[in-house]
Design a protein around this motif. Structure first.
Motif, mmCIF file in Angstrom:
data_model
loop_
_atom_site.group_PDB
_atom_site.id
_atom_site.type_symbol
_atom_site.label_atom_id
_atom_site.label_comp_id
_atom_site.label_asym_id
_atom_site.label_seq_id
_atom_site.Cartn_x
_atom_site.Cartn_y
_atom_site.Cartn_z
ATOM 1 N N ASP A 86 82.287 -44.003 -7.102
ATOM 2 C CA ASP A 86 82.414 -45.269 -6.758
ATOM 3 C C ASP A 86 82.022 -45.226 -5.212
ATOM 4 O OD1 ASP A 86 83.128 -46.132 -9.203
ATOM 5 O OD2 ASP A 86 85.273 -45.869 -8.640
ATOM 6 N N TYR A 87 82.108 -44.190 -4.436
ATOM 7 C CA TYR A 87 81.862 -44.213 -3.099
ATOM 8 C C TYR A 87 80.453 -44.675 -2.740
ATOM 9 C CZ TYR A 87 86.314 -41.583 -2.757
ATOM 10 O OH TYR A 87 87.640 -41.259 -2.681
ATOM 11 N N LYS A 88 80.466 -45.435 -1.741
ATOM 12 C CA LYS A 88 79.211 -45.914 -1.053
ATOM 13 C C LYS A 88 79.023 -44.858 0.244
ATOM 14 C CE LYS A 88 78.779 -50.664 -2.393
ATOM 15 N NZ LYS A 88 78.418 -52.068 -1.691
ATOM 16 N N PRO A 89 77.709 -44.674 0.529
ATOM 17 C CA PRO A 89 77.275 -43.867 1.806
ATOM 18 C C PRO A 89 78.326 -43.902 2.871
ATOM 19 C CG PRO A 89 75.355 -44.663 0.812
ATOM 20 C CD PRO A 89 76.665 -45.633 0.368
ATOM 21 N N LEU A 90 78.774 -44.997 3.364
ATOM 22 C CA LEU A 90 79.575 -45.190 4.496
ATOM 23 C C LEU A 90 80.976 -44.511 4.147
ATOM 24 C CD1 LEU A 90 80.272 -46.371 7.363
ATOM 25 C CD2 LEU A 90 80.806 -48.467 6.342
ATOM 26 N N THR A 91 81.462 -44.569 3.042
ATOM 27 C CA THR A 91 82.730 -44.016 2.569
ATOM 28 C C THR A 91 82.639 -42.472 2.562
ATOM 29 O OG1 THR A 91 83.091 -45.884 1.302
ATOM 30 C CG2 THR A 91 84.651 -44.012 0.959
ATOM 31 N N GLY B 185 79.637 -55.241 -6.347
ATOM 32 C CA GLY B 185 78.727 -54.408 -5.440
ATOM 33 C C GLY B 185 78.779 -54.950 -4.107
ATOM 34 N N ASN B 186 79.699 -55.864 -3.714
ATOM 35 C CA ASN B 186 79.704 -56.372 -2.630
ATOM 36 C C ASN B 186 80.850 -55.743 -1.423
ATOM 37 O OD1 ASN B 186 82.013 -57.503 -4.121
ATOM 38 N ND2 ASN B 186 82.351 -59.041 -2.464
ATOM 39 N N ASP B 187 81.532 -54.822 -2.085
ATOM 40 C CA ASP B 187 82.290 -54.289 -1.225
ATOM 41 C C ASP B 187 81.532 -53.160 -0.220
ATOM 42 O OD1 ASP B 187 84.468 -51.929 -0.113
ATOM 43 O OD2 ASP B 187 85.872 -53.495 -1.124
ATOM 44 N N ASN B 188 81.847 -53.059 0.937
ATOM 45 C CA ASN B 188 81.238 -52.277 1.748
ATOM 46 C C ASN B 188 81.377 -50.802 1.644
ATOM 47 O OD1 ASN B 188 79.948 -54.404 3.176
ATOM 48 N ND2 ASN B 188 81.631 -54.719 4.499
ATOM 49 N N PHE B 189 82.664 -50.457 1.039
ATOM 50 C CA PHE B 189 83.096 -49.231 0.897
ATOM 51 C C PHE B 189 83.066 -48.559 -0.429
ATOM 52 C CE2 PHE B 189 85.214 -51.043 4.347
ATOM 53 C CZ PHE B 189 84.804 -50.444 5.524
ATOM 54 N N ILE B 190 83.267 -49.308 -1.515
ATOM 55 C CA ILE B 190 83.399 -48.767 -2.697
ATOM 56 C C ILE B 190 82.519 -49.727 -3.707
ATOM 57 C CG2 ILE B 190 85.454 -50.097 -3.271
ATOM 58 C CD1 ILE B 190 86.309 -47.349 -4.397
ATOM 59 N N ARG B 191 82.341 -49.270 -4.619
ATOM 60 C CA ARG B 191 81.505 -50.068 -5.836
ATOM 61 C C ARG B 191 82.241 -49.879 -7.160
ATOM 62 N NH1 ARG B 191 77.900 -45.743 -5.287
ATOM 63 N NH2 ARG B 191 76.174 -47.174 -4.049
ATOM 64 N N ARG B 192 82.212 -50.840 -8.161
ATOM 65 C CA ARG B 192 82.994 -50.962 -9.256
ATOM 66 C C ARG B 192 82.533 -51.380 -10.409
ATOM 67 N NH1 ARG B 192 86.581 -48.362 -9.569
ATOM 68 N NH2 ARG B 192 88.169 -49.245 -10.215
ATOM 69 N N GLU C 57 83.923 -36.701 7.824
ATOM 70 C CA GLU C 57 84.284 -36.498 9.146
ATOM 71 C C GLU C 57 85.699 -37.084 9.590
ATOM 72 O OE1 GLU C 57 81.236 -38.337 11.326
ATOM 73 O OE2 GLU C 57 79.561 -37.563 10.293
ATOM 74 N N ASP C 58 86.149 -36.613 10.712
ATOM 75 C CA ASP C 58 87.523 -37.026 11.109
ATOM 76 C C ASP C 58 87.430 -38.336 11.930
ATOM 77 O OD1 ASP C 58 90.125 -37.044 11.549
ATOM 78 O OD2 ASP C 58 90.164 -35.528 13.198
ATOM 79 N N GLU C 59 87.482 -39.652 11.164
ATOM 80 C CA GLU C 59 87.257 -40.772 11.581
ATOM 81 C C GLU C 59 88.223 -41.559 11.301
ATOM 82 O OE1 GLU C 59 83.600 -42.507 11.518
ATOM 83 O OE2 GLU C 59 82.325 -40.781 12.048
ATOM 84 N N VAL C 60 88.478 -42.649 11.751
ATOM 85 C CA VAL C 60 89.718 -43.783 11.518
ATOM 86 C C VAL C 60 89.005 -44.270 10.338
ATOM 87 C CG1 VAL C 60 90.855 -45.623 12.017
ATOM 88 C CG2 VAL C 60 90.583 -44.009 13.875
ATOM 89 N N VAL C 61 89.853 -44.415 9.315
ATOM 90 C CA VAL C 61 89.467 -44.879 7.714
ATOM 91 C C VAL C 61 90.152 -46.123 7.754
ATOM 92 C CG1 VAL C 61 89.476 -44.532 5.661
ATOM 93 C CG2 VAL C 61 89.052 -42.455 7.145
ATOM 94 N N PRO C 62 89.385 -47.241 7.485
ATOM 95 C CA PRO C 62 90.119 -48.589 7.093
ATOM 96 C C PRO C 62 90.630 -48.502 5.577
ATOM 97 C CG PRO C 62 87.496 -48.780 6.715
ATOM 98 C CD PRO C 62 88.052 -47.522 7.206
ATOM 99 N N ASP C 63 91.423 -49.432 5.192
ATOM 100 C CA ASP C 63 92.146 -49.588 4.128
ATOM 101 C C ASP C 63 91.054 -49.627 2.959
ATOM 102 O OD1 ASP C 63 94.740 -49.634 2.310
ATOM 103 O OD2 ASP C 63 93.594 -51.565 1.863
ATOM 104 N N ILE C 64 90.986 -48.722 2.058
ATOM 105 C CA ILE C 64 90.204 -48.718 0.795
ATOM 106 C C ILE C 64 91.011 -48.720 -0.417
ATOM 107 C CG2 ILE C 64 88.341 -47.629 -0.462
ATOM 108 C CD1 ILE C 64 87.340 -46.486 2.183
ATOM 109 N N SER C 65 90.911 -49.661 -1.204
ATOM 110 C CA SER C 65 91.654 -49.652 -2.558
ATOM 111 C C SER C 65 90.675 -50.158 -3.632
ATOM 112 C CB SER C 65 92.693 -50.791 -2.443
ATOM 113 O OG SER C 65 92.151 -52.010 -2.298
#
Length: 324
Positions: free
Chosen positions: A166-171, A128-135, A177-185
């Motif tokens: 798996d997505y967190k609210p920020l993801t 759960g420490n990833d800012n974008f995704i949980r596993r 929205e049409d925003e720049v998305v960081p690498d999410i794996s």
């Protein structure tokens, strides 16, 4: 001749006069020679006084000041103190066999040993420490304990792709929205070979009928991590190959599927209920380096996955091996 005799007679008279005044007063007659009984009684009294040395009578006031034990106690220099009473000695005597069986042993023997035994641990985990995704993970570990202190363990964890779960609210905001998305794996698979050290051991009493054993352990090792980029959230629609080989044929998709060398370190808490069944709470930090491809540029990004897992431990063989 007569004058010398008279002179000696006068001197003898003068010397005898004081002695006569000490032992008998003038006019007193000498005691009768035949009264031997009185003299014997006096002598006996004197002898008894010398031998017994009886104390003088004690008044009531003096009797109240001191006890009989103090009054008649005789202190002999160098004497050894008297031995304690028999009642006190009995307290220090070793109890008989019947009493020995009734004694509750505070320190119990360790009822299980890990020495030369396998430990099989099925477990579930959470990252759960990833800012974008949980596993979430399902895995298992097999450890061989050389002794109760040192062990080697092989573990494998599978982390399924649960889609938007798996997505967190920020993801989710990036998705809408049409925003720049960081690498999410997503890390799909983790495997490692670890060395474990368990230097701390103890016991806990549950109620009055059960005592459980526990130990704290530390672990570290290396392994392999397999990750897959989330092409949907990062808008790489062209990277839809069913296999990593199909994606690698496309220039912008060749880093979607990656295999990484990973390191991990952590520790845990193990509770053992009997000779072969227990539970484990484990926490480990997995670290690896990913290659990131964006608009023709290749970069490196460090990924860290902190996994907390809960598992059941089964020791094989079920019976503890003897140390010899």
């Amino acid at each position: 001749m007569n004058r010398a005799f008279l002179l000696w007679l006068v001197i003898a008279a003068l010397l005898a006069a004081p002695l006569t005044s000490v032992y008998a007063a003038p006019g007193d007659s000498a005691p009768p020679m035949g009264d031997d009984d009185d003299d014997d009684d006096d002598d006996d009294d004197d002898d008894m006084g010398d031998e017994d040395d009886e104390p003088a009578p004690i008044t009531d006031e003096e009797e109240g000041d001191e006890s009989l034990e103090d009054r008649y106690r005789v202190d002999v220099p160098g004497a050894v103190e008297a031995a304690p009473p028999a009642e006190e000695e009995e307290e220090f005597q070793v109890p008989d066999e019947r009493k020995r069986r009734e004694v509750i042993k505070v320190i119990q023997k360790k009822f299980f040993l890990k020495y030369r035994r396998l430990e099989v641990t099925p477990q579930v985990g959470y990252v759960g420490n990833d800012n974008f995704i949980r596993r979430f993970s399902l895995g298992a570990g097999i450890a061989y304990h050389i002794n109760d202190l040192l062990s080697f363990e092989v573990s494998v964890n599978y982390l399924p792709n649960l889609g938007e779960t798996d997505y967190k609210p920020l993801t989710k905001r990036f998705q809408n929205e049409d925003e720049v998305v960081p690498d999410i794996s997503r890390v799909v698979m983790l495997s490692s070979l670890n060395v474990g050290l368990a230097p701390i051991y103890g016991k806990v009493e549950l109620g009055t009928l059960r005592i459980i054993n526990y130990d704290l352990y530390f672990t570290a090792g290396m392994g392999i991590a397999y990750s897959v980029d989330d092409t949907e959230i990062i808008r790489q629609d062209e990277c839809t190959g069913n296999t990593p080989q199909q994606n690698k044929q496309i220039e912008s998709c060749r880093f979607v599927n990656q295999v990484h060398l990973t390191t991990n370190a952590g520790g845990g808490f193990r509770i053992v209920f009997n000779e072969w069944i227990g539970v484990r709470i484990d926490a480990r930090q997995y670290t690896h380096i990913e290659q990131v491809y964006r608009e023709g540029d290749i970069g490196l990004e460090m990924k860290q996955n902190f996994m907390i897992s809960l598992g059941a431990s089964f020791f094989l063989p079920p019976r503890t091996r003897p140390l010899n």
